[in-house]
Design a protein around this motif. Structure first.
Motif, PDB file in Angstrom:
ATOM      1  N   ARG A 132       1.444   5.357  -0.480  1.00  0.00           N
ATOM      2  CA  ARG A 132       0.662   6.807  -0.645  1.00  0.00           C
ATOM      3  C   ARG A 132       0.508   7.142  -2.000  1.00  0.00           C
ATOM      4  N   VAL A 155      -3.119   4.537  -2.193  1.00  0.00           N
ATOM      5  CA  VAL A 155      -3.672   5.185  -0.874  1.00  0.00           C
ATOM      6  C   VAL A 155      -3.692   6.637  -1.043  1.00  0.00           C
ATOM      7  N   ARG A 192       1.563   2.646  11.606  1.00  0.00           N
ATOM      8  CA  ARG A 192       0.562   1.759  11.860  1.00  0.00           C
ATOM      9  C   ARG A 192       0.407   1.022  10.607  1.00  0.00           C
ATOM     10  N   SER A 193       1.320   0.850   9.587  1.00  0.00           N
ATOM     11  CA  SER A 193       1.134   0.126   8.390  1.00  0.00           C
ATOM     12  C   SER A 193      -0.026   0.360   7.822  1.00  0.00           C
ATOM     13  N   ILE A 194      -0.816   1.545   8.002  1.00  0.00           N
ATOM     14  CA  ILE A 194      -2.001   1.933   7.115  1.00  0.00           C
ATOM     15  C   ILE A 194      -1.279   2.057   5.526  1.00  0.00           C
ATOM     16  N   ILE A 195      -0.257   2.593   5.464  1.00  0.00           N
ATOM     17  CA  ILE A 195       0.668   2.586   4.369  1.00  0.00           C
ATOM     18  C   ILE A 195       1.852   1.794   4.435  1.00  0.00           C
ATOM     19  N   ASP A 196       2.688   1.422   3.335  1.00  0.00           N
ATOM     20  CA  ASP A 196       3.857   0.687   3.650  1.00  0.00           C
ATOM     21  C   ASP A 196       4.820   1.548   3.187  1.00  0.00           C
ATOM     22  N   GLU A 223       1.616   8.772  10.705  1.00  0.00           N
ATOM     23  CA  GLU A 223       0.945   7.783  11.527  1.00  0.00           C
ATOM     24  C   GLU A 223       0.639   6.539  10.583  1.00  0.00           C
ATOM     25  N   GLY A 224       0.481   7.121   9.044  1.00  0.00           N
ATOM     26  CA  GLY A 224       0.209   5.797   8.340  1.00  0.00           C
ATOM     27  C   GLY A 224       1.259   4.864   8.113  1.00  0.00           C
ATOM     28  N   GLU A 226      -0.757  13.062   7.699  1.00  0.00           N
ATOM     29  CA  GLU A 226      -1.263  11.795   8.318  1.00  0.00           C
ATOM     30  C   GLU A 226      -0.218  10.645   7.919  1.00  0.00           C
ATOM     31  N   ILE A 279      -3.744   9.704   1.059  1.00  0.00           N
ATOM     32  CA  ILE A 279      -3.600  10.154   2.533  1.00  0.00           C
ATOM     33  C   ILE A 279      -2.788  11.263   2.401  1.00  0.00           C
ATOM     34  N   ARG A 315       0.842  -1.148   0.044  1.00  0.00           N
ATOM     35  CA  ARG A 315       0.092  -0.013  -0.037  1.00  0.00           C
ATOM     36  C   ARG A 315       1.094   1.317   0.126  1.00  0.00           C
TER      37      ARG A 315
END
Length: 343
Positions: free
Chosen positions: A174, A192, A205-209, A201-202, A198, A194, A172
């Motif tokens: 950005r 993704v 928290r591995s919301i993005i790699d 934090e992404g 942000e 974002i 994932r």
């Protein structure tokens, strides 16, 4: 003696009147920026450099007062604020305004591309000097470009190692702007959307790699605290900011002051590229030391292999079509953004 006294008195009066006239002609211009004054990065440092140089080169006759940190206009408000005369100068993040500035967003449709920071800035200067349509696009909004501030050469900052296109599968990443979504998909990853603010934090928290970024900006946002792999994937320098003026303010300057601004815009690009390069070197030294960021080379051939992807080609053709419709020889311009072009 009486006549001499009269002459001295007249001379003093003339000096006083001349002084008042000069004072009346002096200007303090307003610069609107989203950058915090104490940011300490190349953008903030060179903004102050330009302001100081302007006062010096006009022999103190004119000054610029900077309104830092979005105190007068936020990032997305700056073009309208400048156009309305709320400020005289400002920095505009060009990719935020694709519909208002399609021509001036040319580089954003061609990622990856082969030019570095200085070359992208010089490319934009040449486009404006050669094709009046680029300046006309801004003039229609009561704006005038005095200079250009490209971003640095971009790679990917990731929270896991990436050494090939195969490692991209399923990541994932950005995404923003024009070219990145299709490029990321062509690499087998998922784009993704974002916000910059942000992304820390992404990544944490591995919301993005991964996120596309350069070393100096990665350090500025402190992303390198939570993502420890920088992938040297040759995306080229992104075009970032116009240094813009309210067109009425620019036209209202006397010839000498306008000449100062024109030259200062060109000199700014060179100074900015120098400061940015020094900043990047400093960051890379920090990465090798206490920050412990691993720099990984990415095979260029694998990246260039995706340029034939239909989605990537579609984005590039979108700009070509818009530019052709505006009367600009877009195919010729696009050659400068191709990897087989001399860089």
């Amino acid at each position: 003696m009486f006549i001499n006294a009269i002459l001295r008195s007249s001379a003093l009066a003339l000096v006083a009147v001349t002084g008042l006239a000069a004072s009346a002609q002096a200007e303090t211009y307003k610069w609107l920026t989203f950058k915090p004054q104490g940011a300490g990065d190349a953008q903030a440092v060179t903004t102050q450099w330009l302001v100081d140089e302007f006062e010096k080169r006009t022999d103190g006759k004119h000054k610029i007062e900077v309104f830092w940190g979005g105190s007068v206009a936020k990032t997305r408000e700056i073009p309208d604020a400048l156009a309305a005369g709320v400020g005289d100068f400002g920095d505009i993040i060009t990719p935020y305004f694709p519909d208002q500035m399609p021509l001036n967003n040319a580089v954003g449709f061609f990622i990856p591309q082969p030019m570095n920071t200085l070359e992208v800035g010089q490319f934009m200067e040449e486009l404006h000097a050669t094709y009046p349509e680029f300046e006309d696009e801004l003039a229609s909004q009561n704006l005038h470009a005095i200079g250009f501030r490209p971003l640095e050469d971009y790679g990917l900052l990731c929270n896991k190692p990436v050494r090939s296109v195969a490692d991209m599968k399923g990541l994932r990443i950005r995404s923003y702007g024009f070219a990145y979504p299709k490029l990321i998909e062509a690499l087998g990853a998922s784009p993704v959307s974002i916000a910059t603010s942000e992304a820390y934090e992404g990544l944490q928290r591995s919301i993005i790699d991964c996120t596309p970024i350069g070393p100096a900006l990665a350090r500025g946002w402190k992303y390198d605290e939570v993502a420890k792999y920088y992938i040297e994937i040759p995306l080229g320098a992104s075009f970032g900011h116009l240094l813009a003026m309210n067109l009425d303010s620019y036209n209202g300057m006397d010839d000498d002051t306008r000449a100062v601004i024109d030259q200062l815009g060109r000199d700014y690009l060179v100074e900015y590229a120098r400061v940015l390069s020094e900043d990047e070197t400093r960051v890379r030294d920090l990465w090798q030391g206490d920050l412990g960021v691993e720099v990984i080379d990415f095979p260029q051939g694998e990246l260039l292999g995706v340029l034939e992807d239909a989605g990537v080609k579609e984005v590039r053709q979108e700009w070509i079509d818009k530019a052709n419709a505006a009367g600009v020889p877009a195919d010729e311009i696009a050659k400068s953004l191709a990897f087989d072009a001399p860089s």
